[in-house]
Structures are given as structure tokens and as C-alpha cells.
Design a protein around this motif. Structure first.
Motif, PDB file in Angstrom:
ATOM      1  N   GLU A 116       0.855  -1.178   0.000  1.00 58.80           N
ATOM      2  CA  GLU A 116       0.000   0.000   0.000  1.00 58.80           C
ATOM      3  C   GLU A 116       0.893   1.230   0.000  1.00 58.80           C
ATOM      4  N   GLN A 117       0.561   2.184  -0.866  1.00 54.85           N
ATOM      5  CA  GLN A 117       1.332   3.413  -0.947  1.00 54.85           C
ATOM      6  C   GLN A 117       0.378   4.597  -0.994  1.00 54.85           C
ATOM      7  N   SER A 118       0.858   5.712  -0.473  1.00 54.51           N
ATOM      8  CA  SER A 118       0.064   6.933  -0.531  1.00 54.51           C
ATOM      9  C   SER A 118       0.993   8.127  -0.706  1.00 54.51           C
ATOM     10  N   MET A 119       0.448   9.178  -1.313  1.00 49.05           N
ATOM     11  CA  MET A 119       1.161  10.448  -1.470  1.00 49.05           C
ATOM     12  C   MET A 119       0.439  11.490  -0.645  1.00 49.05           C
ATOM     13  N   TRP A 120       1.232  12.304   0.049  1.00 47.76           N
ATOM     14  CA  TRP A 120       0.708  13.319   0.956  1.00 47.76           C
ATOM     15  C   TRP A 120       1.342  14.666   0.646  1.00 47.76           C
ATOM     16  N   VAL A 121       0.559  15.727   0.747  1.00 48.75           N
ATOM     17  CA  VAL A 121       1.055  17.094   0.625  1.00 48.75           C
ATOM     18  C   VAL A 121       0.484  17.885   1.802  1.00 48.75           C
ATOM     19  N   LYS A 122       1.370  18.541   2.539  1.00 47.02           N
ATOM     20  CA  LYS A 122       0.976  19.348   3.698  1.00 47.02           C
ATOM     21  C   LYS A 122       0.091  18.557   4.667  1.00 47.02           C
ATOM     22  N   GLY A 123       0.468  17.296   4.885  1.00 42.31           N
ATOM     23  CA  GLY A 123      -0.248  16.458   5.845  1.00 42.31           C
ATOM     24  C   GLY A 123      -1.585  15.923   5.369  1.00 42.31           C
ATOM     25  N   LYS A 124      -1.909  16.136   4.102  1.00 38.31           N
ATOM     26  CA  LYS A 124      -3.185  15.666   3.562  1.00 38.31           C
ATOM     27  C   LYS A 124      -2.942  14.599   2.486  1.00 38.31           C
ATOM     28  N   PRO A 125      -3.729  13.508   2.540  1.00 35.06           N
ATOM     29  CA  PRO A 125      -3.562  12.456   1.534  1.00 35.06           C
ATOM     30  C   PRO A 125      -4.059  12.903   0.167  1.00 35.06           C
ATOM     31  N   CYS A 126      -3.284  12.590  -0.850  1.00 35.19           N
ATOM     32  CA  CYS A 126      -3.623  12.968  -2.234  1.00 35.19           C
ATOM     33  C   CYS A 126      -4.024  11.771  -3.076  1.00 35.19           C
ATOM     34  N   SER A 127      -3.332  10.656  -2.897  1.00 34.37           N
ATOM     35  CA  SER A 127      -3.663   9.435  -3.626  1.00 34.37           C
ATOM     36  C   SER A 127      -3.237   8.243  -2.788  1.00 34.37           C
ATOM     37  N   SER A 128      -3.850   7.111  -3.107  1.00 37.94           N
ATOM     38  CA  SER A 128      -3.527   5.873  -2.403  1.00 37.94           C
ATOM     39  C   SER A 128      -3.612   4.721  -3.397  1.00 37.94           C
ATOM     40  N   ALA A 129      -2.622   3.860  -3.376  1.00 37.75           N
ATOM     41  CA  ALA A 129      -2.584   2.725  -4.300  1.00 37.75           C
ATOM     42  C   ALA A 129      -2.353   1.436  -3.528  1.00 37.75           C
ATOM     43  N   LEU A 130      -2.953   0.375  -4.030  1.00 31.56           N
ATOM     44  CA  LEU A 130      -2.717  -0.974  -3.530  1.00 31.56           C
ATOM     45  C   LEU A 130      -2.176  -1.766  -4.703  1.00 31.56           C
ATOM     46  N   LEU A 131      -1.022  -2.408  -4.498  1.00 31.27           N
ATOM     47  CA  LEU A 131      -0.367  -3.128  -5.591  1.00 31.27           C
ATOM     48  C   LEU A 131      -0.101  -4.574  -5.203  1.00 31.27           C
ATOM     49  N   ARG A 132      -0.301  -5.463  -6.170  1.00 36.13           N
ATOM     50  CA  ARG A 132       0.084  -6.851  -6.019  1.00 36.13           C
ATOM     51  C   ARG A 132       1.470  -6.950  -6.632  1.00 36.13           C
ATOM     52  N   THR A 133       2.464  -7.255  -5.818  1.00 35.50           N
ATOM     53  CA  THR A 133       3.839  -7.311  -6.301  1.00 35.50           C
ATOM     54  C   THR A 133       4.433  -8.692  -6.036  1.00 35.50           C
ATOM     55  N   GLY A 134       5.458  -9.009  -6.781  1.00 30.69           N
ATOM     56  CA  GLY A 134       6.114 -10.283  -6.580  1.00 30.69           C
ATOM     57  C   GLY A 134       7.604 -10.169  -6.814  1.00 30.69           C
ATOM     58  N   VAL A 135       8.304 -11.158  -6.331  1.00 30.56           N
ATOM     59  CA  VAL A 135       9.746 -11.269  -6.561  1.00 30.56           C
ATOM     60  C   VAL A 135       9.927 -12.360  -7.613  1.00 30.56           C
ATOM     61  N   THR A 136      10.749 -12.075  -8.611  1.00 29.63           N
ATOM     62  CA  THR A 136      10.913 -13.002  -9.720  1.00 29.63           C
ATOM     63  C   THR A 136      12.336 -13.541  -9.819  1.00 29.63           C
ATOM     64  N   LYS A 137      12.418 -14.725 -10.379  1.00 26.52           N
ATOM     65  CA  LYS A 137      13.708 -15.319 -10.736  1.00 26.52           C
ATOM     66  C   LYS A 137      13.504 -15.969 -12.094  1.00 26.52           C
ATOM     67  N   GLY A 138      14.322 -15.585 -13.051  1.00 32.56           N
ATOM     68  CA  GLY A 138      14.196 -16.136 -14.393  1.00 32.56           C
ATOM     69  C   GLY A 138      12.851 -15.834 -15.035  1.00 32.56           C
ATOM     70  N   GLY A 139      12.266 -14.713 -14.672  1.00 28.28           N
ATOM     71  CA  GLY A 139      10.998 -14.322 -15.271  1.00 28.28           C
ATOM     72  C   GLY A 139       9.764 -14.932 -14.632  1.00 28.28           C
ATOM     73  N   ARG A 140       9.933 -15.698 -13.559  1.00 29.38           N
ATOM     74  CA  ARG A 140       8.801 -16.333 -12.877  1.00 29.38           C
ATOM     75  C   ARG A 140       8.725 -15.853 -11.430  1.00 29.38           C
ATOM     76  N   VAL A 141       7.521 -15.657 -10.958  1.00 31.16           N
ATOM     77  CA  VAL A 141       7.328 -15.240  -9.573  1.00 31.16           C
ATOM     78  C   VAL A 141       7.666 -16.406  -8.651  1.00 31.16           C
ATOM     79  N   ILE A 142       8.476 -16.121  -7.631  1.00 32.74           N
ATOM     80  CA  ILE A 142       8.852 -17.167  -6.673  1.00 32.74           C
ATOM     81  C   ILE A 142       7.967 -17.057  -5.427  1.00 32.74           C
ATOM     82  N   ASP A 143       7.912 -18.134  -4.648  1.00 35.82           N
ATOM     83  CA  ASP A 143       7.122 -18.143  -3.426  1.00 35.82           C
ATOM     84  C   ASP A 143       7.644 -17.091  -2.453  1.00 35.82           C
ATOM     85  N   THR A 144       6.724 -16.440  -1.774  1.00 33.46           N
ATOM     86  CA  THR A 144       7.131 -15.412  -0.810  1.00 33.46           C
ATOM     87  C   THR A 144       7.906 -16.017   0.362  1.00 33.46           C
ATOM     88  N   GLN A 145       7.672 -17.288   0.673  1.00 32.10           N
ATOM     89  CA  GLN A 145       8.420 -17.905   1.760  1.00 32.10           C
ATOM     90  C   GLN A 145       9.914 -17.917   1.455  1.00 32.10           C
TER      91      GLN A 145
END
Length: 180
Positions: A116-145
Motif C-alpha cells: 500500500e502506498q500513498s502520497m501526501w502534501v501538507k499532511g493531507k492524503p492525495c492518492s492511495s494505491a494498492l499493488l500486487r507485487t512479486g519477486v521473480t527469478k528467471g521471469g517467474r514469480v517465486i514463493d514469498t516464503q
């Protein structure tokens, strides 16, 4: 154009911060600041919505470096990928505004790290994003463990709940490829 200079500068700052002991844990909220530049704005003189997503890259990179994941990515020749996202905009960011990006891990499952990410200006929220991200090896997503083991947090657990779980469920119902 991708902000390579700003990206490089943010990497250098994050590495220096980590060396000085300014680290983040997986449970922390990382913060970084920058000024909205003239190359960030659109014809309405506010930050372009596409640029917002690009600058969120900097926040995730800062979090990865300061949490120790960045070093493991280099050692193991891993990569990072964004596999889905949703964003809300609430307040305009104008040229020369001082912007704070806040980044945190919202959840983790067997395959994905939800950021989760957000941008703030003068203590006020401007935008908020939720992203599904992964770690890859050789172009494939690996297990988070495997990632958690590598960064020395094998028992860390933050299962999806609330709006994150709802988004995952809703996104799973979305047809792919889109029916057009």
C-alpha cells in the motif's frame, strides 16, 4: 520519459540511509520526500496520473533497499514485478509541492506481496494505491516464503484481510484476457 535521474538519486539516498542505520522493518511505514517537478505535471498543471504510478516505484525501491530486500535481489539475481494495482485520487498535487510517499506492506500470501502506498502534501492524503507485487527469478514469480527466508524473517506473517482480501477476491473474478 522515465525519471532515471530521480530514480538513481533515490537509490543512492536509500543506500546511504541504510548504511547510517535508517532501516525499515517489514511492519514499518517507509517515508520519502520529493518535489513535484515541471516534468511531473500535465496540461492541468497538476501531477499526471501516470506519473503518480511511476513515482510510487521510487517509494517501493526505497522500502526494498532500506528493508534489506534490495541487497538480496542483487545477490540472488531476483527481480520485482507489479502484477496488479488499484488507485484512488483525492487531492491535486501541483508543481513544486513537497510530496511525501508512504509505503508499507499491507499483506502477504504464498505468492504475492501486497503493498500500500500513498502520497501526501501538507499532511493531507492525495492518492492511495494498492499493488500486487512479486519477486521473480528467471521471469517467474517465486514463493514469498523463499523471499522471507532470504531476508531472515521466515516466520513473518501478514495474511490478506479487510479491503485487501476483498480486492484479491474481486480481481480474481475479472476476466483475463478482457472480453472485448
Amino acid at each position: 520519459m522515465y525519471p532515471f535521474y530521480r530514480y538513481t538519486k533515490s537509490i543512492v539516498k536509500a543506500i546511504a540511509a541504510r548504511k547510517q542505520g535508517d532501516t525499515v522493518d517489514l511492519d514499518d511505514v517507509a517515508e520519502m520526500q520529493f518535489r513535484c517537478s515541471l516534468t511531473d505535471i500535465d496540461n492541468y498543471l497538476e501531477m499526471n496520473n501516470g506519473r503518480v504510478f511511476t513515482l510510487y516505484d521510487l517509494g517501493r525501491t526505497d522500502f526494498a533497499i532500506r528493508s534489506g530486500l534490495g541487497k538480496k535481489l542483487l545477490e540472488k539475481r531476483w527481480g520485482l514485478v507489479v502484477a496488479g494495482s488499484t488507485i484512488q485520487y483525492r487531492k491535486r498535487i501541483r508543481a513544486f509541492d513537497l510530496v511525501t510517499i508512504k509505503t508499507r506492506i499491507a499483506a502477504i500470501d504464498e505468492r504475492w506481496i501486497y503493498v500500500e502506498q500513498s502520497m501526501w502534501v501538507k499532511g493531507k492524503p492525495c492518492s492511495s494505491a494498492l499493488l500486487r507485487t512479486g519477486v521473480t527469478k528467471g521471469g517467474r514469480v517465486i514463493d514469498t516464503q523463499q523471499v522471507l527466508d532470504a531476508i531472515g524473517r521466515p516466520n513473518w506473517d501478514l495474511p490478506p484481510a479487510g479491503y485487501v482480501a476483498e480486492w484479491i477476491e474481486s480481481d480474481a473474478d475479472r476476466p483475463w484476457p478482457p472480453q472485448m
